[in-house]
Scaffold this motif. Structure first.
Motif, PDB file in Angstrom:
ATOM      1  N   ARG A  45       0.830  -1.209   0.000  1.00  0.00           N
ATOM      2  CA  ARG A  45       0.000   0.000   0.000  1.00  0.00           C
ATOM      3  C   ARG A  45       0.860   1.252   0.000  1.00  0.00           C
ATOM      4  O   ARG A  45       0.526   2.234  -0.657  1.00  0.00           O
ATOM      5  CB  ARG A  45      -0.957   0.013   1.200  1.00  0.00           C
ATOM      6  N   ARG A  46       1.962   1.223   0.738  1.00  0.00           N
ATOM      7  CA  ARG A  46       2.855   2.393   0.747  1.00  0.00           C
ATOM      8  C   ARG A  46       3.426   2.658  -0.641  1.00  0.00           C
ATOM      9  O   ARG A  46       3.534   3.811  -1.070  1.00  0.00           O
ATOM     10  CB  ARG A  46       3.990   2.189   1.755  1.00  0.00           C
ATOM     11  N   ARG A  49       0.733   4.069  -2.780  1.00  0.00           N
ATOM     12  CA  ARG A  49       0.438   5.435  -2.353  1.00  0.00           C
ATOM     13  C   ARG A  49       1.427   6.422  -2.965  1.00  0.00           C
ATOM     14  O   ARG A  49       1.050   7.530  -3.375  1.00  0.00           O
ATOM     15  CB  ARG A  49       0.464   5.508  -0.823  1.00  0.00           C
ATOM     16  N   ASP A  53       0.220   9.485  -5.185  1.00  0.00           N
ATOM     17  CA  ASP A  53       0.530  10.858  -4.784  1.00  0.00           C
ATOM     18  C   ASP A  53       1.040  11.671  -5.968  1.00  0.00           C
ATOM     19  O   ASP A  53       0.692  12.848  -6.129  1.00  0.00           O
ATOM     20  CB  ASP A  53       1.584  10.863  -3.671  1.00  0.00           C
ATOM     21  N   GLN A  60      -1.265  16.050  -3.670  1.00  0.00           N
ATOM     22  CA  GLN A  60      -1.902  14.884  -3.044  1.00  0.00           C
ATOM     23  C   GLN A  60      -3.369  15.143  -2.724  1.00  0.00           C
ATOM     24  O   GLN A  60      -3.867  14.759  -1.673  1.00  0.00           O
ATOM     25  CB  GLN A  60      -1.141  14.486  -1.776  1.00  0.00           C
ATOM     26  N   SER A  72      -6.503   8.293   1.740  1.00  0.00           N
ATOM     27  CA  SER A  72      -6.419   6.839   1.633  1.00  0.00           C
ATOM     28  C   SER A  72      -6.598   6.383   0.194  1.00  0.00           C
ATOM     29  O   SER A  72      -7.075   7.137  -0.668  1.00  0.00           O
ATOM     30  CB  SER A  72      -7.483   6.185   2.522  1.00  0.00           C
ATOM     31  N   ILE A  73      -6.244   5.128  -0.042  1.00  0.00           N
ATOM     32  CA  ILE A  73      -6.447   4.512  -1.350  1.00  0.00           C
ATOM     33  C   ILE A  73      -7.863   3.960  -1.397  1.00  0.00           C
ATOM     34  O   ILE A  73      -8.260   3.164  -0.554  1.00  0.00           O
ATOM     35  CB  ILE A  73      -5.425   3.383  -1.590  1.00  0.00           C
ATOM     36  N   LEU A  94      -6.979   7.858  -5.247  1.00  0.00           N
ATOM     37  CA  LEU A  94      -6.720   8.518  -3.973  1.00  0.00           C
ATOM     38  C   LEU A  94      -7.957   9.324  -3.575  1.00  0.00           C
ATOM     39  O   LEU A  94      -8.475  10.110  -4.371  1.00  0.00           O
ATOM     40  CB  LEU A  94      -5.513   9.443  -4.118  1.00  0.00           C
TER      41      LEU A  94
END
Length: 238
Positions: A45-46, A49, A53, A60, A72-73, A94
């Motif tokens: 997930r990071r 992300r 972004d 963002q 959050s996603i 996002l």
């Protein structure tokens, strides 16, 4: 809402997503299993992300309302409807907490043929379905998909309408400043204002102004110096 370019993923990340999807399919892609698998994938997930972004409007920002921070996603097609979409890159956007948790949630309207009635900004230009009235900040639906998008994402809530109307005033002021700086030979200052303009919230306002600049009467709605700056911005990006 503005159109977004979804980049290809780095091959290693793409393989990780594929493996997760294969594992989920083999075990039986139920909603509970999909949610647990997604929750247990913090490192993945990071990485996603970071890509989102860079893909997001402004700094963002939420890919739906364009105002709040994308916290959050979001799975565009909810896991409740398609658990196998948990790790599908084309299903990740996002979203801010308000759009995701307070409005969209698991809503995913479809037409009689089963086609999605929500605008996916990474697959189509929202302007085909949504008209932004710049002076009032209101969205008007051009199509049934546009109407469903306004309702599901809450794009007509007062805070967004007022914010877009204020953003129109702010954009016009910054565009006039750019024109003045260019006329006075302040190229560097004009570039700085242009950079700041590009990361303002409500990127849909500037996008709508760019779309309007070539229409008859654009100078009456936006202003002649502002239209000149919009053309300069377009050349600057090309």
């Amino acid at each position: 809402m503005i159109p977004l370019d979804r980049p290809a993923l780095e091959p290693g990340l793409e393989r990780q997503l594929a493996r997760r999807t294969d594992t989920l399919a083999r075990r039986g892609a139920t909603l509970d299993r999909a949610r647990r698998a997604w929750s247990d994938s913090s490192s993945l997930r990071r990485q996603l992300r970071e890509v989102l972004d860079r893909m997001a409007p402004g700094v963002q920002r939420c890919m739906y309302c364009g105002d709040s921070h994308g916290a959050s996603i979001d799975h565009f097609e909810p896991l409740a409807r398609n658990p196998l979409g948990a790790f599908a890159w084309v299903n990740h956007l996002l979203a801010c907490t308000h759009c995701n948790s307070n409005h969209k949630r698991d809503r995913f309207p479809v037409d009689e043929a089963g086609h999605c009635l929500l605008v996916d900004p990474a697959r189509e230009d929202p302007v085909l379905h949504l008209q932004l009235v710049l002076r009032t900040g209101e969205y008007r639906a051009r199509t049934a998909k546009g109407q469903a998008t306004i309702e599901v994402f809450g794009l007509g809530r007062k805070a967004l309408v007022d914010g877009r109307a204020a953003a129109f005033v702010r954009c016009r002021s910054m565009l006039r400043d750019i024109r003045r700086q260019l006329d006075e030979g302040g190229q560097e200052e004009a570039e700085q204002v242009a950079d700041a303009l590009g990361v303002q919230p409500f990127a849909d306002v500037l996008h709508a102004m760019q779309a309007l600049r070539e229409q008859p009467g654009a100078a009456l709605v936006i202003g002649a110096p502002e239209v000149e700056s919009l053309y300069w911005l377009a050349r600057r990006r090309s």
